[in-house]
Design a protein around this motif. Structure first.
Motif, PDB file in Angstrom:
ATOM      1  N   TYR A 101      -7.873   1.134   0.347  1.00 23.22           N
ATOM      2  CA  TYR A 101      -6.567   1.270  -0.309  1.00 23.22           C
ATOM      3  C   TYR A 101      -5.425   0.905   0.641  1.00 23.22           C
ATOM      4  N   ALA A 102      -5.686   1.099   1.911  1.00 25.50           N
ATOM      5  CA  ALA A 102      -4.611   0.894   2.885  1.00 25.50           C
ATOM      6  C   ALA A 102      -4.466  -0.585   3.219  1.00 25.50           C
ATOM      7  N   TYR A 155      -4.972  15.767   9.901  1.00 24.22           N
ATOM      8  CA  TYR A 155      -4.894  16.099   8.465  1.00 24.22           C
ATOM      9  C   TYR A 155      -5.889  17.201   8.148  1.00 24.22           C
ATOM     10  N   PHE A 185       0.311   3.438  -2.918  1.00 24.47           N
ATOM     11  CA  PHE A 185      -0.918   4.236  -2.819  1.00 24.47           C
ATOM     12  C   PHE A 185      -0.723   5.437  -1.898  1.00 24.47           C
ATOM     13  N   TYR A 186       0.052   5.199  -0.826  1.00 27.11           N
ATOM     14  CA  TYR A 186       0.276   6.297   0.123  1.00 27.11           C
ATOM     15  C   TYR A 186       0.919   7.483  -0.592  1.00 27.11           C
ATOM     16  N   ALA A 233      -9.294  12.690   3.388  1.00 23.22           N
ATOM     17  CA  ALA A 233      -9.491  13.077   1.994  1.00 23.22           C
ATOM     18  C   ALA A 233     -10.887  12.724   1.503  1.00 23.22           C
ATOM     19  N   GLN A 234     -11.403  11.585   1.951  1.00 25.36           N
ATOM     20  CA  GLN A 234     -12.692  11.113   1.433  1.00 25.36           C
ATOM     21  C   GLN A 234     -13.869  11.456   2.328  1.00 25.36           C
ATOM     22  N   PHE A 290      -1.641   8.655  -3.760  1.00 23.10           N
ATOM     23  CA  PHE A 290      -3.049   8.971  -3.547  1.00 23.10           C
ATOM     24  C   PHE A 290      -3.272  10.480  -3.701  1.00 23.10           C
ATOM     25  N   SER A 333       0.801  -1.223   0.000  1.00 21.08           N
ATOM     26  CA  SER A 333       0.000   0.000   0.000  1.00 21.08           C
ATOM     27  C   SER A 333       0.833   1.272   0.000  1.00 21.08           C
ATOM     28  N   LYS A 379      -5.017   9.689   6.304  1.00 22.73           N
ATOM     29  CA  LYS A 379      -4.998  10.516   5.101  1.00 22.73           C
ATOM     30  C   LYS A 379      -6.233  10.218   4.236  1.00 22.73           C
ATOM     31  N   LEU A 380      -6.528   8.903   4.108  1.00 26.05           N
ATOM     32  CA  LEU A 380      -7.677   8.499   3.281  1.00 26.05           C
ATOM     33  C   LEU A 380      -8.998   9.007   3.873  1.00 26.05           C
ATOM     34  N   PHE A 399      -1.667   6.425   6.587  1.00 29.19           N
ATOM     35  CA  PHE A 399      -2.364   6.396   5.294  1.00 29.19           C
ATOM     36  C   PHE A 399      -3.876   6.359   5.491  1.00 29.19           C
TER      37      PHE A 399
END
Lengths: 154, 979
Positions: B150-151, B168, A98-99, B142-143, A102, A95, B138-139, B135
């Protein structure tokens, strides 16, 4: 019990009581002797390399993966946020790809994936990859790594 | 930066409010320590539920959830009239602080600050941080949703990622700040809880100890979830421990909340809950209250645990870690246990974690020692110890049960130490409370009570100069001695690692022919050095450490003895000084092996104990005297022999004095008890000899089985020293003439001993005043230092270039006489061997059989796996003729036996006679025609077996005496407290 032997007894008692705290103290100092240099070493980076940029720091920490970070950084800086990127088959570091990239989307595979996904905009060059014909604009990071911006026929 | 501080503050404030509901009676420091973990955990759970209800994860949602939670908390407080915004507990710091405490607090603060600085300096870089925790944050940010597909490991709970997500959202600066904040919280709560059991200084010391453990420090800076989880679990375990001691429900609820929040932080939280629950069941009395406590504990945990677990199961991913553990558990209970897997884990731990130079500092080395110290309070500390033990077992099982698709080595590399972080702080906590229970907790009071006076301190300081030459990279001894000692320890280590706990035969000496070195030399000093080596020190450092400790201890021991004898600290000071520095003058240390300085530690102790027994009939001196005498004999029996006349003179003198005293007592009509102390002294010395019998008996009775001529060669050197201008001066200052059979410059020791005795006598006669520094003491002390100065400042030899190896051993054996001893059956000293060729080529010797003797048509010999060991060899053979000779490249010595065994297994059929052959006295056996196995073994002879039995008996008697005396309270209660 005469005076001397009483004195001996007291000395022995004191010695007994002293040996344990002394031992503890010695062990504690030994512990600090072993552990603090490691902390000092970590702090040494702050003192000596305080002005390093994000990229330089990451390059240091990811040095054992070769040019991996540089490639990710290169791709990130050369592609827009929503880009769809094709990499050589199989995620290299799970991943982590992706990090770094992204919210870009990542696909892995060869010519077939590229054919099945016309939305792919970029192909990452790594050594002999891609070994199939891709028409587009080439940006090289070094002689082995780079990026292809696909130019599709209308 | 302001946003980060603001976020952290808001979480602390929320936790502070919520803690008021559970427990108000906390000190402000303890409440702050708990607040962040509680506030952030509840906040992220609230965000999680809000997201499930369809709210997007944004700053606005966060603020709303936060306000609702705070409002609920405040409302509950108002309704229950427990408005606990003010901490009501006593201060954990108890102002004012001593300078030592201020220094400790300063050190802890500096370390916590360093952790924040290091974390802030580096961007998130660790694999787990990037792929999972950071991560996901972060995801989510962001979302605005919980989609973290994804992680990596999307089944892991979201406590930490949700906190990072808000950082974040607040600008993304320093998102990993939450991890060092957990570290800070852990340190604070650890201290506050420990303070409940021990005094402030010790609590602060233990907290500093915890905060300097490199592994925990390192994980506090890299954005992974292990330190946050450690905070949750350690808090839950500590409050459970307090609940079991104090039966306060609030502690149990706190424990349940934090173990529940732990399961919201890492996936394996439920395992740790099971451990806590088991301890709760074990240590509560079986009554209604117990069931209530268990129900409350389970309920609180279940509420917090179920939120994520239900969500995760609904997602259909399943807990694959749990499935793997369950599968291994099924294998275990069905009898499919893999001991080699456990052995591999423990071996990895021994190499990677146990040595104090590794990432855990001295934690694991000290733990068993403190366990012994805390034996008296073991029942009191039992819940904590059981928590530690169950966690250790859980840790072992988790590693054992890891997914076998990956190699165990990979799991050990990535998980073994990390999983210990979760519960290792409990070990540090136990160290703290155990040391507190030993009753020397007040360092300020106890340390002055050592009170050995300025002379002892001065002596200690001056002794350090004597050991200075050892502290550098160079070695203290001359080149040959240095290498000999290091390589002998290397050989000793090889044998111990082969499972032989009392080495006698050194198989690799004399170019691989072997020599019974440890059968005729006392192994005491090697055991001490090996102990350090097994703890992680390299061979050279282990030897140096023992040498330094011996020199300092021998000086202090002589100080104590002479001070006791003369009643004068000045006399003791001079005697201690002379005891360490006079051997320098005579170059004893430099020319002797390690055993000499170690043995010198015990001489004053033996004299001290003997006098105490004879003059004062002190029965409690019997065991220490026996132990000291036994240690002396086990370390250097020849030095003990040299020392015997001095001991004998002292013994006779003290007995005569005692008889005179008794005579006077008899004259005045009192009962005489002259012979009781003599009997006690005899018992002590006989026990000492008994303790060392395992070495003494074979050394004495089998000494003639080594080649005596090799010692005579050197004796001749000694008898005719090189002529010079002044033979005596030359002899005094020359490097010395060794007796390799003894490893010591014996005459020099004798001269040094006479000088010591003379000095003690003179000083005793002078009756030096202890109250002030007398000019005589200064003058004599100065004189000692002056004449030993040239010896001290002599250039030291260069240290070892590289760690000892078999190749190195072979190469230096040519020049080091101590490494090429021969037995009585060897008439020619070998200069090299075919085995040495193999070692030097960097290969492994698989058999010591001389293969050049026969062709394969006559005799075929096959090596077996692990066939060659340090105490013998097993081979399979096929002989096509009868009575075929098989010769081993091994010197013959009593104890070697050869056996004919069944070809498919090691069942012995009969013993084969051994014949020493040739000028090398090699072992030869004759084997019958056919297919068999041949076993060659070094076994115990009668003196060895009897010696071992006598030593074991003596150990039992000495231990019995110590226990008996301890039971009578003689060691503790009959001594008047020092004024």
């Amino acid at each position: 019990m005469n005076a001397l032997s009483k004195k001996t007894a007291i000395i022995l008692a004191r010695l007994g009581r002293s040996v344990v705290p002394l031992g503890v103290l010695i062990l504690f100092v030994a512990h600090l002797y072993v552990t603090l240099p490691r902390l000092q070493e970590s702090l040494g980076w702050l003192r000596e390399q305080g002005a390093l940029s994000y990229e330089e720091k990451m390059r240091i920490k990811w040095a054992r993966y070769g040019s991996y970070f540089d490639l990710m950084d290169f791709v990130q800086k050369r592609t827009p946020l929503g880009a769809i990127i094709l990499f050589e088959d199989g995620p290299k570091l799970g991943s982590i790809d992706f990090y770094f990239l992204f919210p870009r989307r990542i696909l892995y595979g060869g010519a077939e994936v590229l054919r099945d996904h016309p939305e792919v905009e970029y192909v990452v060059i790594e050594g002999d990859y891609p070994g199939f014909p891709v028409s587009g604009e080439k940006f090289m990071m070094d002689d082995r790594h780079g990026l292809l911006r696909i130019r599709r026929e209308p | 930066m302001i946003a980060v501080v603001g976020f952290l503050f808001c979480m602390v404030l929320l936790g502070w409010i919520l803690l008021g509901i559970v427990q108000r009676d906390l000190s402000w420091l303890e409440r702050i320590g708990l607040s962040y973990g509680l506030g952030s955990g509840v906040f992220t759970l609230g965000i999680f539920l809000a997201s499930l209800l369809g709210f997007s994860i944004t700053i606005k949602t966060g603020a709303t959830v936060y306000l609702i939670l705070a409002a609920i908390g405040l409302s509950v407080l108002l309704v229950s009239r427990r408005f606990g915004l003010v901490a009501n507990g006593k201060s954990a710091l108890d102002l004012p602080l001593s300078w030592l405490d201020i220094a400790l607090i300063g050190s802890i603060s500096a370390i916590v600050t360093a952790v924040f600085l290091i974390t802030g300096f580096w961007p998130p870089y660790a694999w787990d941080a990037l792929a999972i925790w950071v991560f996901k944050g972060k995801l989510i940010a962001a979302q605005g949703s919980l989609d973290v597909s994804y992680a990596a490991h999307s089944i892991y709970p979201l406590n930490l990622p949700l906190q990072m997500a808000f950082l974040y959202l607040l600008g993304g600066f320093f998102v990993e700040a939450v991890v060092p904040f957990y570290f800070l919280s852990l340190v604070v709560v650890f201290y506050c809880n420990l303070r409940q059991f021990v005094n402030r200084t010790l609590a602060l010391g233990a907290t500093l100890f915890l905060s300097t453990i490199p592994y925990i420090l390192s994980y506090a800076t890299i954005g992974m979830a292990d330190v946050p989880f450690a905070f949750h679990y350690v808090v839950s375990a500590l409050y459970l421990f307090r609940y079991l001691r104090e039966s306060r429900m609030a502690w149990l609820i706190l424990s349940a909340i934090f173990v529940g929040l732990g399961s919201w932080t890492r996936l394996d939280g439920s395992v740790y809950f099971a451990i806590n629950l088991l301890v709760l069941v074990l240590f509560r009395r079986f009554n209604r209250q117990k069931f209530f406590a268990i129900a409350v504990y389970g309920l609180v945990f279940a509420i917090l645990w179920s939120v994520w677990t239900i969500y995760e199961n609904q997602g259909g991913q399943g807990n694959y870690l749990f499935a793997s553990a369950l599968s291994s558990f099924k294998e275990l209970v069905s009898g499919h246990f893999e001991p080699e897997r456990v052995a591999e884990i423990l071996e990895y731990f021994r190499v990677a974690s146990l040595p104090p130079t590794q990432q855990w500092g001295i934690l694991w080395v000290v733990f068993p020692i403190v366990l012994l110290l805390g034996l008296r309070r073991i029942r009191e500390h039992a819940p904590l110890l059981v928590l530690i033990a169950l966690n250790a077992l859980g840790w072992l099982f988790t590693l054992y049960a890891t997914d076998k698709a990956m190699s165990l080595g990979w799991w050990l590399d990535t998980n073994l130490e990390r999983r210990m972080i979760h519960w290792a702080p409990l070990v540090a906590f136990y160290l703290g409370i155990s040391l507190g229970a030993v009753d020397f907790s007040s360092l300020r009071i106890r340390f002055p009570s050592i009170h050995v006076g300025p002379y002892a301190k001065a002596l200690f300081a001056i002794l350090l100069f004597a050991v200075l030459p050892v502290l550098g990279p160079s070695f203290f001894w001359d080149a040959s001695r240095e290498r000999e000692s290091v390589y002998l320890l290397f050989e000793f280590d090889q044998i111990i690692r082969d499972g032989i706990l009392y080495p006698r035969w050194a198989p690799d000496l004399t170019f691989g022919y072997g020599y019974p070195f440890f059968n005729i030399y006392g192994p005491g000093a090697f055991y001490l050095s090996e102990g350090l080596h097994l703890m992680g020190f390299d061979f050279a450092i282990a030897l140096k450490s023992i040498l330094v400790a011996s020199m300092v201890l021998s000086g202090l021991g002589m100080f104590g003895f002479v001070r006791y004898l003369s009643g004068s600290s000045q006399t003791g000071f001079l005697a201690g000084l002379a005891y360490v520095y006079v051997p320098h003058i005579f170059d004893v240390y430099r020319n002797a092996t390690l055993a000499v300085p170690v043995a010198l530690v015990f001489l004053p102790l033996v004299l001290w104990g003997t006098r105490e027994i004879v003059v004062h009939s002190h029965i409690k001196a019997v065991a220490p005297t026996a132990l000291s005498f036994g240690a002396l004999l086990l370390t250097h029996s020849v030095l003990a022999l040299v020392f015997a006349p001095f001991l004998g003179i002292g013994l006779v003198y003290w007995i005569v004095r005692r008889m005179a005293v008794e005579k006077r007592a008899e004259d005045s009509g009192r009962k005489s008890g002259t012979w009781r102390p003599v009997r006690l002294a005899l018992v002590a010395h006989v026990l000492g000899v008994g303790l060392a019998a395992i070495h003494l008996l074979p050394a004495a009775l089998e000494f003639s089985s080594v080649n005596i001529a090799q010692f005579r060669e050197n004796l001749r050197d000694y008898a005719f020293p090189t002529p010079d201008l002044n033979p005596i001066i030359h002899w005094l200052w020359s490097p010395g003439y060794d007796l390799p059979g003894f490893g010591i410059t014996v005459p020099r020791i004798v001269i040094a001993s006479v000088i010591w005795a003379g000095m003690i006598f003179v000083a005793h006669r002078l009756r030096m005043d202890t109250r002030r520094l007398s000019p005589t003491a200064v003058l004599v002390g100065f004189l000692i230092l002056f004449i030993s100065y040239p010896a001290l400042t002599r250039e030291t030899e260069t240290g070892l270039d590289q760690p000892p190896t078999m190749t190195g051993l072979m190469q230096i054996s040519s020049s080091a006489s101590g490494l090429r001893g021969i037995t009585a059956w060897v008439s020619k000293q070998p200069d090299w061997s075919s085995l040495a060729d193999v070692y030097v080529a960097g290969k492994r010797v698989k058999s010591k059989i001389d293969y050049t003797e026969h062709t394969q048509d006559v005799l075929w010999v096959g090596v077996l796996p692990d066939g060659l060991r340090t105490n013998g060899e097993r081979v399979a053979f096929t002989a096509n003729e009868d009575n075929v000779s098989v010769t081993f490249n091994v010197f013959y010595y009593p104890g070697w036996h050869a056996y004919l065994a069944d070809p498919s297994r090691d069942e012995i059929l009969r013993e084969l006679p051994i014949t020493p052959v040739g000028e090398l006295g090699r072992i030869q056996v004759r084997v019958p025609r056919g297919q068999y196995r041949l076993i060659l073994r070094f076994e115990d002879t009668a003196p060895r077996a009897v010696g071992a039995v006598l030593s074991a008996l003596s150990v039992v008697i000495v231990v019995a005496i110590i226990v008996w005396q301890a039971r009578k309270g003689l060691l503790h209660n009959t001594i008047s407290p020092p004024r």
